[in-house]
Design a protein around this motif. Sequence first.
Motif, short mmCIF file in Angstrom:
data_model
loop_
_atom_site.label_atom_id
_atom_site.label_comp_id
_atom_site.label_asym_id
_atom_site.label_seq_id
_atom_site.Cartn_x
_atom_site.Cartn_y
_atom_site.Cartn_z
N UNK A 193 50.37 27.94 33.49
CA UNK A 193 49.28 27.48 32.64
C UNK A 193 48.56 28.65 31.97
N UNK A 194 48.54 29.81 32.67
CA UNK A 194 47.85 30.98 32.11
C UNK A 194 48.55 31.53 30.88
N UNK A 195 49.82 31.13 30.63
CA UNK A 195 50.49 31.56 29.39
C UNK A 195 50.00 30.76 28.19
N UNK A 196 49.33 29.65 28.45
CA UNK A 196 48.86 28.78 27.37
C UNK A 196 47.35 28.66 27.29
N UNK A 197 46.68 28.86 28.42
CA UNK A 197 45.24 28.63 28.47
C UNK A 197 44.51 29.82 29.07
N UNK A 198 43.27 30.01 28.68
CA UNK A 198 42.34 30.87 29.40
C UNK A 198 41.83 30.00 30.54
N UNK A 199 42.25 30.30 31.76
CA UNK A 199 41.99 29.41 32.89
C UNK A 199 40.52 29.27 33.23
N UNK A 265 50.57 36.17 29.10
CA UNK A 265 49.47 35.40 29.65
C UNK A 265 48.17 35.75 28.91
N UNK A 266 47.29 34.77 28.79
CA UNK A 266 46.06 34.99 28.04
C UNK A 266 45.15 36.01 28.71
N UNK A 267 45.08 35.97 30.05
CA UNK A 267 44.26 36.93 30.79
C UNK A 267 45.01 37.35 32.06
N UNK A 268 44.74 38.53 32.59
CA UNK A 268 45.39 38.97 33.83
C UNK A 268 44.64 38.49 35.08
N UNK A 269 43.57 37.75 34.90
CA UNK A 269 42.79 37.21 36.02
C UNK A 269 42.78 35.70 35.94
N UNK A 270 43.07 35.04 37.04
CA UNK A 270 42.99 33.59 37.07
C UNK A 270 41.63 33.13 37.57
N UNK A 271 40.89 34.03 38.19
CA UNK A 271 39.55 33.70 38.69
C UNK A 271 38.59 34.83 38.33
N UNK A 272 37.66 34.53 37.42
CA UNK A 272 36.60 35.49 37.11
C UNK A 272 35.37 34.70 36.68
N UNK A 273 34.22 35.36 36.78
CA UNK A 273 32.97 34.65 36.49
C UNK A 273 32.71 34.50 35.00
N UNK A 274 32.96 35.59 34.25
CA UNK A 274 32.66 35.56 32.82
C UNK A 274 33.21 36.81 32.16
N UNK A 275 33.30 36.78 30.82
CA UNK A 275 33.59 38.00 30.07
C UNK A 275 32.27 38.73 29.89
N UNK A 276 32.13 39.87 30.53
CA UNK A 276 30.85 40.58 30.52
C UNK A 276 30.72 41.51 29.32
N UNK A 277 31.84 41.87 28.70
CA UNK A 277 31.79 42.72 27.51
C UNK A 277 33.07 42.56 26.72
N UNK A 278 32.95 42.25 25.43
CA UNK A 278 34.11 42.04 24.59
C UNK A 278 34.57 43.32 23.90
N UNK A 279 35.57 43.17 23.07
CA UNK A 279 36.13 44.29 22.31
C UNK A 279 35.25 44.56 21.10
N UNK A 280 34.86 45.84 20.88
CA UNK A 280 34.05 46.20 19.72
C UNK A 280 32.93 47.15 20.08
N UNK A 281 32.04 47.43 19.11
CA UNK A 281 30.94 48.35 19.35
C UNK A 281 29.91 47.71 20.28
N UNK A 282 29.35 48.55 21.17
CA UNK A 282 28.33 48.09 22.11
C UNK A 282 27.53 49.28 22.60
N UNK A 283 26.39 49.02 23.21
CA UNK A 283 25.62 50.07 23.86
C UNK A 283 26.15 50.24 25.28
N UNK A 284 26.65 51.44 25.58
CA UNK A 284 27.27 51.67 26.88
C UNK A 284 26.23 51.52 27.98
#
Length: 441
Positions: A193-199, A265-284
Amino acid sequence: MRLAPHVVTAAAAISVALLAGRVYQPAQAEEVPVMSSAQMAAMEVQAFAAANAPAGMTAPEAVPVQIRRGETFEQAVRRTGVAPEEASAVAATVANAFDLADLRAGLRFETAIAKPRDGRGDARLIGLTMRTGPASQLTVSRSFDGALRLRSLEEKVTHETVVLKGDVERSLSASARELGATASIVRSASRLFATKFDMQRDIRASDEFTMVFDRDVTEAGRTVGVGDLMYAELRGVTFYRFKPAGAKEAQFFDASGKNLRSAMMRTPLQNFRRVSSGFGFRTHPISGYKKMHQGIDFAAGSGTPIVAPADGVVVEARRWGGYGNWLRIRHNNGLESGYGHLSRYGSGIRAGQRVSQGQVVAYVGSTGASTGPHLHYELWRNGQRINPAGVRTQEGTELAGGDLAAFRAEKARIDRIIASGGQKRPALQQASADGLRPVRG
């Protein structure tokens, strides 16, 4: 009437109590009534209550035993506190039906032991139960005259093709387990399922799923062997297991015969709480400077398994500056994946090691420049970092010719099983045969 092993052990304890302090009455043959599981449970409670008075001994207590490395069965029995001659007698009794040389370190068995009330002298073995196979066990108990008696119990095993259908509630994994799926089946389905969905983000409560697999079940309803996942469906996306001619292993295909094995696969984790930081500019979060974040951070508990999103070869597994424990894997199509802040690596993971899609390669941690447990995940294409969320990879080729015809026949067979709600038939061989794996634990 078939008795559960612990009931047999309890019955043996009653025998000792009768021998110790009650007047002998001639036995009279009576018809044994059929008992429900609730009645048998009540009988067990009464049996243990009645076995509280072997002469000068305490009520029998359950004492689990595990054979240690280099230890014989007799030595393991001796550790319960019984006399050497009694341990020898128990071993000799068991040896009448089972070759004790076949026992291995780690094997467990249950004993019922009564101890002297005054704390002096040896304990006495009231009963012993040892599983000798997926659906067989030996039980040693005492007769009215105090002699050891051996019984061999063998449960009938039924081979089932199971069709599990349900709705996602708390999570797909929890919902499938509640319906009877084993951990191995849930893992296999989740990888597909992880090849098709963000679980974590794509799957919602009330989403329907189906899983089909083989298993062997005893009369008591205990699963003693499980086969491979045969079919999986989630939100209308289907996966059929099929082995093409000449292939080393079976693969999964969609309803049209397209191979899904090479999808990323969409993500390498099947269990995580949230995306805490995306791709792009941010304040470190540590330096305070605004800079490019060239990956995605997944907030997850320390020790959460990380899986390879596709087949590949480990390029490096080492410490790397602010990334802490770092892992990089080379895949097909010019793609490479990277994982930072790991707590540890998966079993056997090192440079040069081949990995397969869905294999556990590492675990979430907080090593390096990190403010808490999370996974920093990166993707490269031809040496350039890219946004993992935007990657789309070509799926496998479609079956053709004889393979396509054979796949369609297998698909039709699986569809019939699903329509009928499953299949049951007597198991002609042991549960570990026919591709079934014994269930551990």
